[in-house]
Design an enzyme around this catalytic site. Structure first.
Site, short mmCIF file in Angstrom:
data_model
loop_
_atom_site.label_atom_id
_atom_site.label_comp_id
_atom_site.label_asym_id
_atom_site.label_seq_id
_atom_site.Cartn_x
_atom_site.Cartn_y
_atom_site.Cartn_z
N GLY A 1 0.80 -1.21 0.00
CA GLY A 1 0.00 0.00 0.00
C GLY A 1 0.83 1.26 0.00
O GLY A 1 2.06 1.24 0.17
N SER A 2 0.15 2.39 -0.15
CA SER A 2 0.84 3.67 -0.31
C SER A 2 1.57 4.11 0.95
O SER A 2 2.62 4.76 0.88
CB SER A 2 -0.17 4.75 -0.72
OG SER A 2 -1.21 4.85 0.24
N GLY B 1 -0.04 -1.28 6.48
CA GLY B 1 -1.12 -0.30 6.56
C GLY B 1 -2.42 -0.99 6.93
O GLY B 1 -2.46 -2.19 7.20
N ASP C 1 -7.02 -0.49 6.27
CA ASP C 1 -8.15 0.28 5.76
C ASP C 1 -8.96 0.87 6.91
O ASP C 1 -9.55 1.94 6.76
CB ASP C 1 -9.05 -0.62 4.90
CG ASP C 1 -8.31 -1.17 3.69
OD1 ASP C 1 -7.60 -0.38 3.03
OD2 ASP C 1 -8.41 -2.38 3.43
N LYS D 1 -8.26 -5.12 6.36
CA LYS D 1 -7.18 -4.95 5.39
C LYS D 1 -7.56 -5.67 4.10
O LYS D 1 -8.45 -6.49 4.10
CB LYS D 1 -5.87 -5.51 5.96
CG LYS D 1 -5.29 -4.68 7.10
CD LYS D 1 -4.05 -5.30 7.70
CE LYS D 1 -3.00 -5.65 6.68
NZ LYS D 1 -2.61 -4.51 5.80
N GLY D 2 -6.86 -5.34 3.04
CA GLY D 2 -7.11 -6.01 1.77
C GLY D 2 -7.68 -5.12 0.69
O GLY D 2 -8.06 -5.60 -0.37
N GLU E 1 -0.44 -10.67 3.43
CA GLU E 1 -0.27 -9.77 4.57
C GLU E 1 -0.57 -10.49 5.89
O GLU E 1 0.14 -10.31 6.89
CB GLU E 1 -1.19 -8.56 4.41
CG GLU E 1 -0.75 -7.61 3.31
CD GLU E 1 -1.77 -6.54 2.99
OE1 GLU E 1 -1.41 -5.57 2.29
OE2 GLU E 1 -2.94 -6.65 3.43
N LYS F 1 -8.22 6.40 9.21
CA LYS F 1 -8.40 4.95 9.40
C LYS F 1 -8.67 4.58 10.86
O LYS F 1 -8.88 3.41 11.17
CB LYS F 1 -7.14 4.22 8.91
CG LYS F 1 -6.67 4.64 7.52
CD LYS F 1 -7.73 4.42 6.47
CE LYS F 1 -7.28 4.89 5.10
NZ LYS F 1 -6.15 4.15 4.57
#
Length: 287
Positions: free
Chosen positions: A76-77, A132, A134, A144-145, A153, A171
């Site tokens: 992720g970013s 990270g 969500d 996550k995902g 992960e 988040k």
């Protein structure tokens, strides 16, 4: 010849365009977040918040010592900033680390930063995993995902002595679903996606939608060659542990994006003042 320079420049531009477009190509091998692009001013604020959280997490959990540390690197970013900070510390402090990626994107980030790459076959036990999320609730349960790498992960997180979440303050939630409205990702075997849609909806209500690609015909395909169902839930009375166990027991489910009792600490970069807040289950403090 001048024309060869033009061709090479054109090829470079095409490669960059293909890399940016990968998130929508139908594969989870994406170097960028799947969230919609924010307005430029907001995007700058988001990136600063992510960077601040990543720096705090790396500085607080990666030890300054000569002993080798095995690190899990998420996707992720936000993780890009963690990799950048880790590479900076390795260069300046001569840290002895090896990095295990959770995705194609994570592997490329590790290699590009010049960090040592490893895998679970060689290092099955991990000191610290950074990733990270969500959404994170007050009990440190995570969704996550969003980027499609949930199975890798979760494997990496399960092998880590410490599992640390890095995110911006959007988040941080009291309960799951409070802010994240795109559902819980569930990786499934392709032939089972339709029966699983029905079973999940019949068991818990809501809607389990097959995640479709934006720039190719058909569904998103994970790094493992599977499909993803995004289950949008509502009015659940069951505990998340019960929900996670029940869904995972359904034949054809590979893994869920519910990370229950796995994270020890989360770092959230503020969207307003850039400060970083860290917490474990039901506690909060400034970093």
């Amino acid at each position: 010849m001048w024309w060869r320079s033009v061709v090479n420049l054109h090829r470079s531009k095409n490669l960059l365009a293909l890399t940016v477009a990968a998130a929508d190509s139908g594969s989870s091998r994406s170097p960028i977040s799947q969230q919609p692009a924010a307005p430029m001013g907001l995007e700058d604020t988001v990136q600063k918040a992510k960077r601040a959280a990543a720096i705090s997490a790396v500085d607080n959990h990666i030890r300054c010592c000569t002993e080798q540390q095995v690190l899990g690197i998420g996707s992720g970013s936000t993780i890009v900033f963690a990799v950048d900070r880790l590479a900076e510390r390795v260069k300046n402090e001569k840290l002895n680390v090896v990095c295990i990626p959770t995705s194609f994107q994570a592997e490329q980030a590790i290699v590009s930063a010049g960090l040592p790459l490893s895998k679970l076959d060689i290092h099955p036990e991990i000191d610290v995993a950074l990733d990270g999320a969500d959404e994170v609730d007050q009990d440190m349960n995570c969704i996550k995902g969003g980027g499609g790498c949930l199975t890798q992960e979760k494997i990496i997180a399960s092998c880590a002595r410490e599992f640390i979440i890095i995110a911006d303050s959007r988040k941080d939630s009291t309960k799951l679903g409070e802010r994240w409205d795109r559902g819980i990702p569930i990786e499934v075997i392709p032939m089972a996606y339709r029966p699983l849609q029905m079973k999940i909806e019949q068991s818990f209500g809501g809607k389990a939608a097959l995640r479709m690609a934006a720039r190719k015909a058909g569904p998103v395909v994970t790094d493992n060659g599977n499909f993803i169902l995004d289950w949008k839930f509502d009015n659940l009375t069951e505990s998340w542990k019960e929900v996670n166990t029940t869904i995972n027991m359904m034949p054809g489910v590979v893994e869920t994006g519910l990370f229950i009792n796995m994270a020890q600490k989360a770092y959230f970069g503020s969207m307003t003042d850039g400060q970083v807040t860290s917490r474990g289950p039901r506690n909060m403090k400034k970093s």
